[in-house]
Design a protein around this motif. Structure first.
Motif, short mmCIF file in Angstrom:
data_model
loop_
_atom_site.label_atom_id
_atom_site.label_comp_id
_atom_site.label_asym_id
_atom_site.label_seq_id
_atom_site.Cartn_x
_atom_site.Cartn_y
_atom_site.Cartn_z
N ASN A 79 35.34 26.04 43.62
CA ASN A 79 36.56 26.83 43.77
C ASN A 79 36.25 28.22 44.33
OD1 ASN A 79 39.51 26.92 43.26
ND2 ASN A 79 38.95 28.61 41.90
N ASN A 80 35.19 28.83 43.80
CA ASN A 80 34.79 30.16 44.28
C ASN A 80 34.38 30.11 45.74
OD1 ASN A 80 33.97 33.04 43.57
ND2 ASN A 80 32.03 32.23 44.31
N LEU A 81 33.61 29.08 46.11
CA LEU A 81 33.16 28.94 47.49
C LEU A 81 34.33 28.71 48.44
CD1 LEU A 81 30.93 28.61 49.61
CD2 LEU A 81 30.75 26.20 48.95
N VAL A 82 35.28 27.87 48.02
CA VAL A 82 36.45 27.57 48.86
C VAL A 82 37.26 28.84 49.13
CG1 VAL A 82 38.68 26.40 48.92
CG2 VAL A 82 36.62 25.15 48.24
N TRP A 83 37.50 29.63 48.10
CA TRP A 83 38.29 30.84 48.30
C TRP A 83 37.53 31.91 49.06
CZ3 TRP A 83 43.18 30.88 48.55
CH2 TRP A 83 43.93 30.01 47.77
N ALA A 84 36.22 31.90 48.95
CA ALA A 84 35.42 32.82 49.76
C ALA A 84 35.55 32.47 51.24
CB ALA A 84 33.95 32.76 49.33
N LEU A 113 42.39 41.18 50.14
CA LEU A 113 43.50 40.94 49.21
C LEU A 113 43.40 39.54 48.61
CD1 LEU A 113 46.09 42.51 48.32
CD2 LEU A 113 47.32 41.15 50.03
N ILE A 114 43.15 38.56 49.46
CA ILE A 114 43.01 37.18 48.98
C ILE A 114 41.81 37.05 48.04
CG2 ILE A 114 42.56 34.79 49.69
CD1 ILE A 114 44.06 35.44 52.30
N ALA A 115 40.69 37.67 48.44
CA ALA A 115 39.49 37.60 47.60
C ALA A 115 39.74 38.24 46.24
CB ALA A 115 38.33 38.30 48.30
N GLY A 116 40.50 39.34 46.22
CA GLY A 116 40.81 39.99 44.95
C GLY A 116 41.71 39.16 44.07
N ILE A 117 42.71 38.55 44.68
CA ILE A 117 43.65 37.74 43.90
C ILE A 117 42.94 36.55 43.24
CG2 ILE A 117 45.63 36.17 44.12
CD1 ILE A 117 46.70 38.06 46.30
N PHE A 118 42.01 35.94 43.98
CA PHE A 118 41.35 34.73 43.46
C PHE A 118 39.94 35.03 42.91
CE2 PHE A 118 44.66 33.18 46.29
CZ PHE A 118 45.23 32.21 45.51
N ILE A 156 45.88 44.53 39.50
CA ILE A 156 46.09 45.33 40.70
C ILE A 156 44.87 46.16 41.07
CG2 ILE A 156 47.06 47.31 39.49
CD1 ILE A 156 48.25 45.76 42.85
N ILE A 157 44.06 46.58 40.06
CA ILE A 157 42.89 47.42 40.35
C ILE A 157 41.89 46.66 41.22
CG2 ILE A 157 40.91 48.60 39.34
CD1 ILE A 157 42.63 49.26 36.95
N THR A 158 41.52 45.47 40.80
CA THR A 158 40.57 44.67 41.57
C THR A 158 41.12 44.31 42.94
OG1 THR A 158 39.53 43.74 39.60
CG2 THR A 158 39.32 42.47 41.64
N ILE A 159 42.37 43.90 42.98
CA ILE A 159 42.98 43.48 44.25
C ILE A 159 43.00 44.63 45.25
CG2 ILE A 159 45.12 42.68 45.31
CD1 ILE A 159 45.67 41.15 42.70
N LEU A 160 43.45 45.81 44.81
CA LEU A 160 43.51 46.97 45.71
C LEU A 160 42.12 47.43 46.13
CD1 LEU A 160 46.38 49.15 44.19
CD2 LEU A 160 46.43 47.75 46.26
N THR A 161 41.18 47.38 45.21
CA THR A 161 39.80 47.78 45.54
C THR A 161 39.25 46.91 46.65
OG1 THR A 161 39.39 48.58 43.29
CG2 THR A 161 37.47 48.08 44.65
N LEU A 162 39.37 45.60 46.50
CA LEU A 162 38.87 44.67 47.52
C LEU A 162 39.57 44.89 48.85
CD1 LEU A 162 36.74 42.29 47.30
CD2 LEU A 162 37.43 43.30 45.14
N ALA A 163 40.89 45.06 48.83
CA ALA A 163 41.65 45.23 50.08
C ALA A 163 41.26 46.51 50.81
CB ALA A 163 43.14 45.22 49.78
#
Length: 484
Positions: free
Chosen positions: A444-449, A415-420, A302-309
């Motif tokens: 995989n990293n490029l696709v999610w970016a 949020l998506i970037a943080g999750i993946f 949750i820390i990374t996800i919330l930070t990115l969002a």
């Protein structure tokens, strides 16, 4: 729709009291900066209504009219109309501003300005070097397989040209920081060279085997052994002290001897001060900052996800205040020390797509051809040119509800970037080509970016289209379109 730069210049000058009311004028990347005799004349609301003007504000006694990337052409037309022009200046560089009383707040601002402007001057170098490595990653064995890992081409792009920009960062920053302060730029570069001289690096490398932690300077002072290549803070701490030492020797050494002895004595003092105190301190601070940001981006959950969002949603407000440059500097420390960034740079890039999406949503919603065309221009100029100010001021702050689309679009993409766990490995371009900076992390990293960025764009556009305008604004837009 063609932009009439001459008409913009005429309208702006008329709104500020004519060319006779302008004592001097400059421009930066997006703003026409005017010093006025009678500062009571301009009416911000009237200036903002001028076609081609995105905003207007006072800053440090200077009237700044926000125009966008065509500002050099508007400036040229204004000079033809009789204003005394002084040419272009660096973005947010205001050398002629009146000096203010030093307060703790002002001192802090000066420090942040020094750090920010020293780094900003090197962004073209960093982006060019990063693009070479990105090309190597794409053409190399891990993606397209066009170049073998031991090929001349792969070595040239992945190591040689990349290191030309990043390995020698202390030397480049020595020049840039000295330039910002008014110190000797050659001495600033020499100080950077001291930190990464081959002989010093050899001692550091050998110490890794012997366990040594220091080496004597002048046989007296112990210099801590660190590899300062590709570092940022060590040289940025050294140059302000070098500046003061140089000024001291300039005062006490006769002019006829200054050419030789000022630089010699300055460096004689700075070598032990830099290697024994300032550079190690900068290394400790840099590693601490890098470690903290690396932890935010890589802790997961949750820390990374919330930070990115949160950062992606609010990033453009940092851009508006200029604080984004400071935060980017911290992210660069993380990138250079850890080799990747999963926090600030990722969030900032996603926020850009949300800003461009906001302008595109406004383009789809509005009917009046000039406003519609302007919003499309804001979006396309961002996607191609890598700027967000036109969309931010021309769309977001003109139609305040549109900012909700930008914020929510950025937050969703973040949020998506943080999750993946999207990660960037180089400082890429600020336009759509910045996406290739994620390629080093694998397919995989490029696709999610790409997915995170596209979702931010689309979400911002949809939210702006549906909720970005008041009923009154849409009615006024419809009337204007009908009358056109």
């Amino acid at each position: 729709m063609a932009i009439d730069n001459k008409q913009i210049a005429q309208d702006v000058l008329a709104a500020v009291g004519g060319a006779a009311n302008v004592t001097s004028a400059t421009h930066c990347m997006t703003r026409l900066r005017l010093n006025l005799k009678d500062q009571s004349i301009p009416n911000d609301d009237e200036v903002k209504k001028i076609k081609g003007v995105l905003g207007a504000q006072w800053s440090g006694g200077q009237y700044q009219v926000i125009i966008g990337q065509n500002v050099p052409k508007v400036y040229a037309e204004a000079v033809k109309l009789g204003i005394p022009g002084e040419g272009a200046i660096d973005e947010n560089l205001d050398p002629d501003m009146p000096k203010e009383k030093l307060t703790p707040k002002r001192v802090g601002q000066n420090i942040l300005n020094y750090l920010s402007k020293s780094m900003v001057a090197l962004i073209p170098v960093m982006m060019a070097a990063a693009l070479f490595r990105t090309i190597a990653v794409i053409a190399g064995p891990d993606v397209m397989g066009l170049w073998a890992a031991d090929s001349v081409e792969y070595n040239l792009f992945n190591n040689w040209l990349y290191n030309a920009g990043f390995y020698f960062m202390p030397i480049l920053l020595g020049w840039s920081a000295a330039r910002q302060l008014g110190a000797s730029q050659p001495l600033g570069m020499m100080m950077g060279g001291v930190l990464i001289a081959p002989e010093f690096i050899n001692i550091v490398t050998a110490a890794a085997e012997t366990g040594a932690t220091t080496t004597p300077i002048y046989g007296i002072f112990p210099a801590i052994l660190n590899n300062y290549s590709s570092s940022v803070l060590p040289i940025l701490l050294c140059v302000p002290v070098l500046w003061q030492v140089e000024k001291f020797f300039k005062k006490i050494i006769p002019d006829m001897l200054s050419t030789v002895f000022v630089p010699f004595l300055t460096m004689l003092v700075m070598v032990p001060v830099g290697l024994c105190v300032l550079a190690p301190l900068g290394s400790v601070i840099g590693n601490g900052i890098g470690g903290a940001m690396f932890a935010l981006g890589n802790s997961g959950g949750i820390i990374t996800i919330l930070t990115l969002a949160v950062v992606a949603g609010l990033w453009e407000f940092l851009v508006m205040t200029g604080m984004h440059a400071v935060v980017i500097n911290l992210a660069l420390v993380n990138l250079l020390s850890g080799g990747s960034d999963s926090c600030i740079m990722v969030a900032g890039a996603i926020a850009q797509f949300a800003t461009w999406g906001m302008a595109f949503g406004a383009f789809l919603r509005l009917k009046e051809k000039d406003e519609k065309g302007a919003c499309l221009g804001y979006s396309l100029s961002g996607i191609v040119g890598g700027v967000t100010e036109p969309a931010l001021y021309g769309c977001g702050f003109k139609y305040m509800r549109c900012l909700a689309g930008m914020v929510l679009g950025g937050a969703i993409g973040g949020l998506i970037a943080g999750i993946f766990h999207v990660t960037t490995y180089v400082m890429g371009a600020s336009n759509i080509l910045g996406l290739i900076g994620y390629a080093a992390g694998g397919t995989n990293n490029l696709v999610w970016a790409i997915i995170s960025s596209v979702v931010a764009f689309v979400a911002a556009a949809v939210i702006t289209f549906l909720f970005g305008f008041t009923k009154e604004q849409l009615e006024e837009d419809a009337r204007a379109a009908a009358e056109a």
